[in-house]
Each structure stands twice: as structure tokens, then as C-alpha cells.
Design an enzyme around this catalytic site. Structure first.
Site, PDB file in Angstrom:
ATOM      1  N   GLU A   1      49.140  55.478  92.369  1.00 13.76           N
ATOM      2  CA  GLU A   1      49.304  56.936  92.454  1.00 13.76           C
ATOM      3  C   GLU A   1      47.947  57.500  92.807  1.00 13.76           C
ATOM      4  O   GLU A   1      47.055  57.560  91.958  1.00 13.76           O
ATOM      5  CB  GLU A   1      49.799  57.485  91.117  1.00 13.76           C
ATOM      6  CG  GLU A   1      51.195  57.025  90.758  1.00 13.76           C
ATOM      7  CD  GLU A   1      52.268  57.641  91.636  1.00 13.76           C
ATOM      8  OE1 GLU A   1      52.016  58.681  92.276  1.00 13.76           O
ATOM      9  OE2 GLU A   1      53.368  57.061  91.696  1.00 13.76           O
TER      10      GLU A   1
ATOM     11  N   CYS B   1      46.305  65.988  91.241  1.00 12.52           N
ATOM     12  CA  CYS B   1      46.649  65.342  92.512  1.00 12.52           C
ATOM     13  C   CYS B   1      47.644  66.171  93.314  1.00 12.52           C
ATOM     14  O   CYS B   1      47.692  66.094  94.530  1.00 12.52           O
ATOM     15  CB  CYS B   1      47.214  63.957  92.238  1.00 12.52           C
ATOM     16  SG  CYS B   1      48.531  63.998  91.005  1.00 12.52           S
TER      17      CYS B   1
HETATM   18  P1  NAD Z   1      38.725  57.517  90.285  1.00 14.62           P
HETATM   19  O1  NAD Z   1      39.427  56.698  91.305  1.00 14.62           O
HETATM   20  O2  NAD Z   1      37.279  57.731  90.406  1.00 14.62           O
HETATM   21  O3  NAD Z   1      38.955  56.860  88.833  1.00 14.62           O
HETATM   22  C1  NAD Z   1      40.250  56.506  88.371  1.00 14.62           C
HETATM   23  C2  NAD Z   1      40.121  55.315  87.453  1.00 14.62           C
HETATM   24  O4  NAD Z   1      39.657  54.208  88.215  1.00 14.62           O
HETATM   25  C3  NAD Z   1      39.126  55.507  86.312  1.00 14.62           C
HETATM   26  O5  NAD Z   1      39.678  54.929  85.142  1.00 14.62           O
HETATM   27  C4  NAD Z   1      37.917  54.701  86.798  1.00 14.62           C
HETATM   28  O6  NAD Z   1      37.112  54.231  85.749  1.00 14.62           O
HETATM   29  C5  NAD Z   1      38.617  53.562  87.497  1.00 14.62           C
HETATM   30  N1  NAD Z   1      37.814  52.749  88.409  1.00 14.62           N
HETATM   31  C6  NAD Z   1      36.640  53.041  89.010  1.00 14.62           C
HETATM   32  N2  NAD Z   1      36.251  51.988  89.782  1.00 14.62           N
HETATM   33  C7  NAD Z   1      37.216  51.027  89.670  1.00 14.62           C
HETATM   34  C8  NAD Z   1      37.419  49.725  90.232  1.00 14.62           C
HETATM   35  N3  NAD Z   1      36.550  49.175  91.082  1.00 14.62           N
HETATM   36  N4  NAD Z   1      38.521  49.050  89.904  1.00 14.62           N
HETATM   37  C9  NAD Z   1      39.447  49.576  89.078  1.00 14.62           C
HETATM   38  N5  NAD Z   1      39.313  50.801  88.504  1.00 14.62           N
HETATM   39  C10 NAD Z   1      38.210  51.509  88.797  1.00 14.62           C
HETATM   40  O7  NAD Z   1      39.532  58.894  90.200  1.00 14.62           O
HETATM   41  P2  NAD Z   1      39.265  60.128  89.233  1.00 14.62           P
HETATM   42  O8  NAD Z   1      38.049  60.836  89.705  1.00 14.62           O
HETATM   43  O9  NAD Z   1      39.311  59.700  87.802  1.00 14.62           O
HETATM   44  O10 NAD Z   1      40.577  61.001  89.508  1.00 14.62           O
HETATM   45  C11 NAD Z   1      40.668  61.859  90.592  1.00 14.62           C
HETATM   46  C12 NAD Z   1      41.493  61.258  91.706  1.00 14.62           C
HETATM   47  O11 NAD Z   1      42.712  60.750  91.193  1.00 14.62           O
HETATM   48  C13 NAD Z   1      41.888  62.281  92.754  1.00 14.62           C
HETATM   49  O12 NAD Z   1      41.789  61.716  94.039  1.00 14.62           O
HETATM   50  C14 NAD Z   1      43.343  62.562  92.419  1.00 14.62           C
HETATM   51  O13 NAD Z   1      44.103  63.041  93.497  1.00 14.62           O
HETATM   52  C15 NAD Z   1      43.811  61.239  91.942  1.00 14.62           C
HETATM   53  N6  NAD Z   1      44.971  61.404  91.081  1.00 14.62           N
HETATM   54  C16 NAD Z   1      46.185  61.000  91.541  1.00 14.62           C
HETATM   55  C17 NAD Z   1      47.341  61.192  90.760  1.00 14.62           C
HETATM   56  C18 NAD Z   1      48.697  60.805  91.256  1.00 14.62           C
HETATM   57  O14 NAD Z   1      49.649  60.791  90.468  1.00 14.62           O
HETATM   58  N7  NAD Z   1      48.883  60.506  92.538  1.00 14.62           N
HETATM   59  C19 NAD Z   1      47.208  61.795  89.513  1.00 14.62           C
HETATM   60  C20 NAD Z   1      45.944  62.197  89.091  1.00 14.62           C
HETATM   61  C21 NAD Z   1      44.829  61.973  89.881  1.00 14.62           C
END
Ligand code: NAD
Length: 504
Positions: free
Chosen positions: A270, A304
Site C-alpha cells: 500500500e 495516502c
Molecule cells: P516510508 O516508506 O518512509 O516508511 C514506511 C515504513 O517503512 C516505516 O516503518 C519505515 O521504517 C520502513 N522502512 C524504511 N526503510 C525500509 C526498508 N529498506 N525496508 C523495509 N522497511 C523500511 O513512508 P512514511 O514516510 O512512513 O509514510 C508516508 C508514505 O506512505 C507516503 O508516500 C504515503 O502515501 C504512504 N502511505 C500509503 C498508504 C496506503 O494505504 N497506500 C497509507 C499511508 C501512507
């Protein structure tokens, strides 16, 4: 080390359960303990920068231990009756309800949710727990015919095993729970890695609630870590061969990395969005303004599904912009714990800098800023709402902003509005406002997205409906029967009742 939690330990003077504490631990194999690094970080309140708790910092040994413990616990959990699993989920919903004030307080303090947003999130999570409880009894199989004489074909639907859940900070309790609750309901165990910005609301608090609800040790594990270690811990979790599914919610960039590294396992992704809100010329403009304002600025635009582009048909463009800007000017900005506040702080300095950079590039590209202002508040992270008049190439329209910013684009006609709506790599949520509901539904069907709402906001979530995106917004669906499919696999069992003749 044992927990310092007050779980099950009495009630406050108002009859509410004593608040949970002991959030300076990770949760592995049913034990609340320090992380393997022996170090701690600080979890900061985005409004005033104060520390809300120390955070235990895990290392990859902790992840390995959690994965192995989950693998063992899952075997017994999968043998429990659906009624037993459903009961744990229902109890969790009841415990959460009794702790509403505590949960809402954490969502405000830890991630800068306004009180209104926190209450919406709380309600969605409680409904999601009840929805998941129902899933335990809805894991259905099939019996199919066979062309082989004497054979019966059965398709059993079975749990996947261990699931790695990685969640973001923006709707942390809901975006964690919508993976964890269905996964557990259908007999899986989970290793959960919340965001470094929401270790409590994205993980530990939910685990305390599940522990209190009687979830056996090892079925849910929570790993917390420093910002610097996010990729190390995330990579370890996603590349391990123990999880059969990685359920990731977060940015498209990290999601793409996971698809490259995860190896042969299922992925539920997502990811980011760039939601268009289309206003056709026959729309009720006041309704469209209200919906567009809510969906663009709720939770500071850090959802999102947040409206990112407002596409307005030419005949009503000027009037719409006038009414929209007038409405946005009335939004209360400030301390998220004040119940009247609509726009609070963004999550951290890194996110704020990203938003300011996009605004800067939008201005330089020639777009017109009709409403703006500087970041303020005790931590300097509270950005007032911005309205930009631009086109499809304006950086705040072409990219996901994830902040309190909307770009309004003029469309020549309905066909142009549709072209603009689809002019993005993303395809999560979307909305169209029109006075003709059938026209709205036909327009909606042509939007390349997982979700489109006619005469309503782009921010919509009902736990029994299919939630998910197309294109760079992800893979898979949450909610109802779609979640049951996501968190299970099928096993074809054929039963040869009559002896079969193989050789002539
Ligand atoms: P992010 O991708 O920076 O972080 C999300 C998660 O990924 C965190 O737990 C982070 O620690 C982890 N992470 C970081 N590096 C990683 C790696 N190499 N491997 C695995 N996990 C890793 O995103 P964010 O800043 O926390 O959230 C914002 C983003 O999320 C926006 O782009 C938003 O649109 C998206 N989002 C999508 C949905 C959806 O349902 N489609 C919902 C909420 C947020």
C-alpha cells in the site's frame, strides 16, 4: 526483562482502565524487554518537540528471534478454533473502547493528530477489529469437479504462516491494525515493525491491547528501532525466508526496494498516492468545497488518500477557487490537543523540508500561491494551509506532497478533466463532484485508481470494503473478503476414492 506495564492492573478514578505504560521495550516471544543494541532513542511530540517516551532500539538478532518465535507460535495458533480467535479480536475491540481517551491521547501526542482525526482513527480501528473477528469464520474452501473417475477435488484455504507487517506513522494505529487484525484472525502470526516515528501508536500500544485480550505469546511481536536502522531492520525482515508475506504500507520508494529485495514471497503493498478531486461544472459547489477542504487538509494532508490535485471544470473555476480559498482561511491551525484545531504539526523536520522544497519549486515554476504562510508553533513544524493555482506540471501537483497543500488546476471540459485525473503514476483514491450521479459513476469508472468516490471525499475507509491502489500505488487489497484472500493461501487436495488405473 519483564514488563512494567499496568496491563490488567486496576482502574483509574474515572473507572477507565489504568493507562498502559512500559513503552521503552520491544515485544518478543511474549516478553517486553530491552532491544539488542542496549540503547534507547526518544519518541518526540511533533507539536512541542518534547519526548513522549524512550524507545528501545532493536538489532537484527532481535528480528531473527521474533521471526523464529512467531514461526513456533503460529503452528498452535492456527489450530485454535475460529471462535477462539474471533473472541480475542472482539475482546481487543472492547478493551480499545474502554481505553478511548488513552488511545486518542497517544495519537495526538505521538504523531500530531488533531483530536478529531484521532477520534476518526480510533473508530476505524475499533470497527476493523470487529470486522476481523468476523473473518475468522469466513475462510471458505471449495469442492470442484474432476475429470478423473473417482476423484474429488477440494480447495482448502489455509493461513500463510508468519507475516511481516511494516507500517507508516500517519494513521499508525489503523494502518498497523488493518494488517495485524485480519492476519491473526485467519491463523497467522505477525512480526510487526512500526515506523520509527510511531513506535507506540503503530505497534506497542496495539500489542498491549492484544496481550490484555489474551492473544498467546509469540503470535504478535513488535520490533522498534532508530531512524538510522530503519533500512537495516526492514531489509532483514523482508529478505528473511521465514515470512510468507510482507504487508508493507509506506512510500513507493521503499515499496519498490522491497519488491527488488524480498525474494520469493508474497507482497501486499500500500504505497503513495496523488489523489485527484474533480469538480465538474454541474456540481453543487458548496458540497464540493466542503468535501475538497476536508480531504485536502485533514491530518495536515498526510494521508495516502489526501486530495493532492483539485481539477475544476472551466465554467465554475473562478467561483470555486473563490469559495474554496474563503473556506480554507477559516481552518483553525495550532495545538492538535485543542479540540477546535483542524490543522496541527507535520510529523518531523525531514517531512517539513520536503514540503517546503516542493512549494519553492512550484513558485519558481510560475504557479500562483493564493494562500500560504510560514511554519510556526513551539517545534516550528506547524505549516498553515497552502493553496496553489497551477497546472499538471507544477511540482506540488505532479508529486505527492503529503502536507497541507493543494494545487488547483483548470480543466477545459469533462474529457480534459479525466485526462488530467489520470495523468499520474499513482492510482489510489480519487473523487468526482457532479450534479448527475450516473455521469459521476461513469466518470469514476474511467479513473485509473483502486477507489473513486462520487460526491464525497477522497479520504474514505470502511473495513469491509476493498482498500488499495493501482499503478505505483501498490498491490493487493485490504478489507472484508479481500483481506481474507490476502492473508491466506489455497491448498489443492485431491482425494482418489476409487482405485486409479495408471498403466493402460
Ligand atoms: P516510508 O516508506 O518512509 O516508511 C514506511 C515504513 O517503512 C516505516 O516503518 C519505515 O521504517 C520502513 N522502512 C524504511 N526503510 C525500509 C526498508 N529498506 N525496508 C523495509 N522497511 C523500511 O513512508 P512514511 O514516510 O512512513 O509514510 C508516508 C508514505 O506512505 C507516503 O508516500 C504515503 O502515501 C504512504 N502511505 C500509503 C498508504 C496506503 O494505504 N497506500 C497509507 C499511508 C501512507
Amino acid at each position: 526483562m519483564t514488563s512494567t506495564t499496568t496491563t490488567k492492573a486496576g482502574r483509574t478514578a474515572h473507572g477507565a482502565p489504568a493507562p498502559h505504560d512500559g513503552f521503552d521495550t520491544i515485544y518478543v516471544d511474549g516478553t517486553w524487554r530491552a532491544g539488542g543494541t542496549g540503547r534507547y532513542g526518544e519518541d518526540l511530540n511533533p507539536w512541542d518537540g518534547a519526548s513522549v517516551t524512550r524507545v528501545a532500539l532493536a538489532n537484527t538478532d532481535d528480528v531473527q528471534e521474533a521471526l523464529e518465535s512467531a514461526r513456533t507460535a503460529q503452528r498452535d495458533w492456527a489450530k485454535t478454533s475460529p471462535a477462539e480467535r474471533a473472541a480475542v479480536l472482539r475482546r481487543a475491540a472492547e478493551i480499545l473502547a474502554a481505553r478511548e481517551e488513552e488511545v486518542v491521547g497517544w495519537l495526538v501526542r505521538e504523531v500530531g493528530s488533531t483530536t478529531g482525526k484521532a477520534k476518526i482513527e480510533f473508530a476505524v480501528v475499533r470497527a476493523g477489529l470487529y470486522e476481523a473477528a468476523g473473518m475468522a469464520h469466513h475462510v471458505t474452501g471449495q469442492i470442484l469437479p474432476s475429470d478423473v473417475p473417482g476423484k474429488e477435488n477440494r480447495v482448502y484455504r489455509v493461513p500463510l504462516g508468519v507475516i511481516a507487517v511494516i507500517s507508516p506513522w500517519n494513521f499508525p494505529l489503523n494502518l498497523t491494525n488493518r494488517s495485524v487484525a485480519p492476519a491473526i484472525a485467519v491463523g497467522n502470526a505477525v512480526v510487526l515493525k512500526p515506523s520509527e516515528d510511531s513506535p507506540v501508536t503503530g505497534g506497542l500500544l496495539l500489542a498491549k491491547v492484544f496481550e490484555e485480550a489474551g492473544l498467546p505469546a509469540g503470535v504478535l511481536q513488535v520490533i522498534t528501532h532508530s531512524r538510522e536502522d530503519a533500512a537495516v531492520i526492514g531489509d532483514y525482515l523482508t529478505t528473511s525466508d521465514i515470512p510468507r508475506l510482507v504487508s508493507f504500507t509506506g512510500s513507493t520508494k521503499v515499496g519498490e526496494g522491497i519488491t527488488r529485495k524480498a525474494g520469493i514471497k508474497r507482497l501486499a503493498l500500500e504505497l503513495g498516492g496523488n489523489a485527484p478531486i474533480v469538480v465538474l461544472a454541474d456540481a453543487d459547489l458548496d458540497q464540493a468545497v466542503d468535501g475538497a477542504v476536508f480531504t485536502s487538509y485533514v491530518h495536515q494532508g498526510q494521508i495516502c488518500m489526501s486530495g493532492n490535485r483539485l481539477i475544476v471544470e472551466a465554467p465554475v473555476y473562478d467561483e470555486f477557487v473563490r469559495r474554496f480559498v474563503a473556506k480554507v482561511k477559516t481552518l483553525p491551525v495550532g495545538d492538535p490537543s485543542d479540540p477546535s484545531t483542524f490543522i496541527g504539526p507535520v510529523i518531523n523536520k525531514r517531512q517539513l523540508d520536503g514540503i517546503l522544497d516542493k512549494l519553492d519549486r512550484a513558485r519558481k515554476s510560475g504557479a500562483k500561491e493564493v494562500l500560504g504562510g510560514q511554519p510556526a508553533g513551539p517545534s516550528g513544524l506547524t505549516l498553515p494551509p497552502h493553496v496553489i493555482l497551477g497546472d499538471a506540471a507544477t511540482p506540488t501537483a505532479a508529486e505527492e506532497v503529503f502536507g497541507p497543500v493543494i494545487t488547483i488546476i483548470r480543466a477545459e471540459d469533462e474529457a480534459d478533466a479525466l485526462r488530467l485525473a489520470n495523468d499520474t503514476e499513482y492510482g489510489l483514491s480519487s473523487a468526482v463532484f457532479t450534479g448527475d450521479l450516473d455521469r459521476g459513476a461513469q466518470f469514476a469508472l474511467q479513473i485509473e485508481a483502486g477507489m473513486t468516490h462520487v460526491n464525497d471525499a477522497t479520504v474514505e475507509d470502511e473495513p469491509h470494503m476493498p482498500f488499495g491502489g493501482e499503478k505505483s500505488s501498490g498491490l493487493g487489497r485490504f478489507g472484508g473478503q479481500w483481506a481474507v484472500e490476502e492473508f491466506t493461501t489455497v491448498h489443492w487436495i485431491s482425494v482418489q476414492r476409487a482405485p486409479r488405473h495408471y498403466l493402460g
